[in-house]
Design an enzyme around this catalytic site. Structure first.
Site, PDB file in Angstrom:
ATOM      1  N   ASP A  71      11.504  23.709  -3.658  1.00 29.77           N
ATOM      2  CA  ASP A  71      12.200  22.876  -4.649  1.00 29.77           C
ATOM      3  C   ASP A  71      13.703  22.767  -4.399  1.00 29.77           C
ATOM      4  O   ASP A  71      14.386  22.059  -5.121  1.00 29.77           O
ATOM      5  CB  ASP A  71      12.000  23.481  -6.046  1.00 29.77           C
ATOM      6  CG  ASP A  71      10.591  24.010  -6.223  1.00 29.77           C
ATOM      7  OD1 ASP A  71      10.449  25.219  -6.491  1.00 29.77           O
ATOM      8  OD2 ASP A  71       9.647  23.234  -6.018  1.00 29.77           O
ATOM      9  N   ARG A 119      -9.613   0.414  15.307  1.00 28.20           N
ATOM     10  CA  ARG A 119      -9.654   1.126  14.006  1.00 28.20           C
ATOM     11  C   ARG A 119     -10.799   0.575  13.164  1.00 28.20           C
ATOM     12  O   ARG A 119     -11.844   1.200  13.039  1.00 28.20           O
ATOM     13  CB  ARG A 119      -8.280   0.948  13.329  1.00 28.20           C
ATOM     14  CG  ARG A 119      -8.036   1.847  12.170  1.00 28.20           C
ATOM     15  CD  ARG A 119      -6.569   1.858  11.724  1.00 28.20           C
ATOM     16  NE  ARG A 119      -6.087   0.557  11.290  1.00 28.20           N
ATOM     17  CZ  ARG A 119      -4.838   0.368  10.821  1.00 28.20           C
ATOM     18  NH1 ARG A 119      -3.978   1.366  10.765  1.00 28.20           N
ATOM     19  NH2 ARG A 119      -4.442  -0.827  10.430  1.00 28.20           N
ATOM     20  N   CYS A 148      13.341  25.279   0.922  1.00 30.52           N
ATOM     21  CA  CYS A 148      12.362  25.872   0.004  1.00 30.52           C
ATOM     22  C   CYS A 148      11.512  24.768  -0.627  1.00 30.52           C
ATOM     23  O   CYS A 148      11.724  23.594  -0.355  1.00 30.52           O
ATOM     24  CB  CYS A 148      13.091  26.651  -1.093  1.00 30.52           C
ATOM     25  SG  CYS A 148      14.333  27.774  -0.472  1.00 30.52           S
ATOM     26  N   ARG A 177       1.111 -10.550   7.005  1.00 24.77           N
ATOM     27  CA  ARG A 177       1.009  -9.327   6.204  1.00 24.77           C
ATOM     28  C   ARG A 177       2.307  -8.546   6.426  1.00 24.77           C
ATOM     29  O   ARG A 177       2.479  -7.876   7.431  1.00 24.77           O
ATOM     30  CB  ARG A 177      -0.208  -8.524   6.632  1.00 24.77           C
ATOM     31  CG  ARG A 177      -1.511  -9.321   6.550  1.00 24.77           C
ATOM     32  CD  ARG A 177      -2.715  -8.440   6.773  1.00 24.77           C
ATOM     33  NE  ARG A 177      -2.679  -7.723   8.024  1.00 24.77           N
ATOM     34  CZ  ARG A 177      -3.089  -8.223   9.203  1.00 24.77           C
ATOM     35  NH1 ARG A 177      -3.569  -9.471   9.271  1.00 24.77           N
ATOM     36  NH2 ARG A 177      -3.017  -7.510  10.303  1.00 24.77           N
ATOM     37  N   TYR A 224      14.846  31.986   2.559  1.00 22.90           N
ATOM     38  CA  TYR A 224      13.695  32.793   2.992  1.00 22.90           C
ATOM     39  C   TYR A 224      13.852  33.222   4.451  1.00 22.90           C
ATOM     40  O   TYR A 224      14.366  32.472   5.276  1.00 22.90           O
ATOM     41  CB  TYR A 224      12.397  31.990   2.830  1.00 22.90           C
ATOM     42  CG  TYR A 224      11.991  31.808   1.396  1.00 22.90           C
ATOM     43  CD1 TYR A 224      11.913  30.537   0.835  1.00 22.90           C
ATOM     44  CD2 TYR A 224      11.702  32.906   0.586  1.00 22.90           C
ATOM     45  CE1 TYR A 224      11.549  30.368  -0.487  1.00 22.90           C
ATOM     46  CE2 TYR A 224      11.328  32.743  -0.738  1.00 22.90           C
ATOM     47  CZ  TYR A 224      11.250  31.470  -1.275  1.00 22.90           C
ATOM     48  OH  TYR A 224      10.888  31.303  -2.581  1.00 22.90           O
ATOM     49  N   HIS A 243      -5.506  -6.969  13.649  1.00 23.88           N
ATOM     50  CA  HIS A 243      -4.260  -6.197  13.532  1.00 23.88           C
ATOM     51  C   HIS A 243      -3.813  -5.775  14.926  1.00 23.88           C
ATOM     52  O   HIS A 243      -4.634  -5.319  15.725  1.00 23.88           O
ATOM     53  CB  HIS A 243      -4.488  -4.954  12.662  1.00 23.88           C
ATOM     54  CG  HIS A 243      -3.220  -4.252  12.250  1.00 23.88           C
ATOM     55  ND1 HIS A 243      -2.171  -4.901  11.622  1.00 23.88           N
ATOM     56  CD2 HIS A 243      -2.837  -2.961  12.368  1.00 23.88           C
ATOM     57  CE1 HIS A 243      -1.207  -4.029  11.371  1.00 23.88           C
ATOM     58  NE2 HIS A 243      -1.577  -2.852  11.824  1.00 23.88           N
ATOM     59  N   LYS A 285       0.838  -1.198   0.000  1.00 21.64           N
ATOM     60  CA  LYS A 285       0.000   0.000   0.000  1.00 21.64           C
ATOM     61  C   LYS A 285       0.874   1.250   0.000  1.00 21.64           C
ATOM     62  O   LYS A 285       2.071   1.174   0.240  1.00 21.64           O
ATOM     63  CB  LYS A 285      -0.929  -0.010   1.211  1.00 21.64           C
ATOM     64  CG  LYS A 285      -0.226  -0.016   2.572  1.00 21.64           C
ATOM     65  CD  LYS A 285      -1.233  -0.297   3.681  1.00 21.64           C
ATOM     66  CE  LYS A 285      -0.588  -0.385   5.044  1.00 21.64           C
ATOM     67  NZ  LYS A 285      -1.027   0.715   5.920  1.00 21.64           N
TER      68      LYS A 285
END
Ligand SMILES: Cc1ncc(COP(=O)(O)O)c(CNc2conc2O)c1O
Length: 385
Positions: free
Chosen positions: A311, A134, A309, A217, A263, A164, A37
């Protein structure tokens, strides 16, 4: 390919090693469901799934229906279980693609039955809530009604039952034992044992291999990561970390004392310094809280300075380095390394979260036998996963 020198490397040999190690560690009659997942915890869903199946897994698990459909679209034919909730109106879509669903509500089952028009079999795993709090049934009456409804409807098949654990990765096993005993008690509510009975995540599989019934799992440890720092010293075999993250310096300059970086101009050079700019930022998942953490350049740890930043980020270098010098953010250079656990600890989180949040903008290079098998660049693929 990709056109910015920032990339993740996924070592499929490590995935293979981790699954094959579990395969030989578990009782031979215990099957392995590879939990892929969240794009295989950020490692690449189809590539990890294929490797895990080669190494001895027989099933796959995902969080929601789209992740299963994506695997089918990518040519995966192995059994897939959706671990989370599915809309009742999507029951036929699941049936068409032979995707098993998790069931835990009687009302849901009634609605799903209304929506079932295909006449195709729908595979269910009943989820029991033994203390995770859950998803899952908690009451005997509802459990019996769900199983009776499935058994009474010829196209619904109960092929599994599972729970679980909330604390399998903790040293203290009190709550684990409470959940395990609760599971045993709740299993008695069933008129029969479905084909698959499961309760084991990585921690349970590695610590209590005789308490996992007939399929586990396997998630975090498949990626070479320990389920927790606490049990890391007690793992039964060596895990190999599959994920590494790299970039290259795109700009280098000398700063004079008093000059600022990034910044807010929050960083001031105290002396003459060499500063490098690296094309990775918080939109890539290298979030702003990683300011003042370090990266590796030429086998040395160097600090991230100033605000990260969207990027790009800046690092303080011990000396001039040429443009294009490799930067390692997760992984090894020479005899220095930055592990997933170290990044997680710096962020006061768990290792699971780090690879999951390295975003679609960072291409994944898949390595097998140390050679590049495939490159997945979601920016150009347009599907942004
Ligand atoms: C139902 C279920 N089974 C198995 C696994 C695999 O666990 P492992 O990765 O520890 O082996 C998970 C992981 N789920 C999550 C891991 O982190 N947050 C979660 O919800 C899960 O939610």
């Amino acid at each position: 390919m990709f056109h910015r020198d920032t990339w993740a490397e996924v070592d499929l040999d490590a995935i293979f090693h981790n699954v094959a190690s579990l395969r030989s560690f578990l009782p031979k009659e215990t099957a392995i469901m590879a939990v892929v997942k969240a794009n295989a915890y950020g490692h690449g869903d189809a590539q990890v799934a294929k490797t895990a199946l080669e190494a001895g897994a027989s099933h796959l698990a995902v969080a929601f229906l789209d992740e299963a459909l994506a695997l089918r679209q990518k040519g995966m034919h192995a059994p897939i279980l959706v671990l989370g909730a599915t809309r009742p109106e999507d029951v036929d879509l699941a049936a068409e693609k032979r995707i098993a669903l998790t069931v835990f509500q009687q009302e849901w089952l009634e609605e799903a039955k209304q929506h079932h028009q295909s006449g195709l079999p729908v595979l269910f795993h009943l989820k029991m809530d033994t203390g995770m709090g859950r998803l899952g049934v908690k009451e005997e009456e509802e459990t019996k009604r769900i199983v009776a409804m499935i058994d009474a409807y010829p196209h619904f098949l109960l092929e599994g039952v599972y729970t679980h654990f909330a604390t399998a990765d903790e040293i203290n096993t009190d709550y684990f034992s409470f959940q395990y005993e609760t599971f045993l008690r709740m299993l008695e509510w069933l008129p029969y044992r479905p084909k698959w009975v499961h309760c084991g995540n990585s921690a349970t599989s590695l610590r209590f291999p005789t308490k996992v019934f007939n399929i586990v799992r396997f998630g975090i440890a498949m990626y070479g990561l320990s389920p927790s720092l606490a049990i890391k010293p007690y793992l039964p075999f060596t895990l190999k970390e599959a994920f590494s993250l790299h970039s290259r310096v795109v700009h280098v300059k000398r700063l004079l004392p008093g000059e600022k970086v990034s910044y807010g101009a929050t960083y001031t050079a105290e002396q003459e310094e060499w500063v490098g700019t690296v094309p990775i930022g918080y939109a890539d998942g290298w979030i702003r809280k990683l300011q003042n953490f370090h990266v590796l350049v030429n086998g040395e740890k160097v600090p991230i300075i100033g605000r990260i930043c969207m990027d790009q980020l800046m690092i303080r270098l011990p000396s001039y380095v040429p443009i294009g010098t490799k930067v390692t953010l997760i992984g090894q250079q020479a005899d220095e390394k930055i592990t997933m656990d170290e990044v997680a600890q710096y962020l006061d989180t768990i290792n699971y979260e780090i690879p999951c949040t390295i975003s679609y903008r960072v291409p994944r290079i898949f390595l097998r036998n140390k050679s590049i098998m495939e490159v997945r660049n979601a920016v150009l693929d347009g599907n942004n996963v």
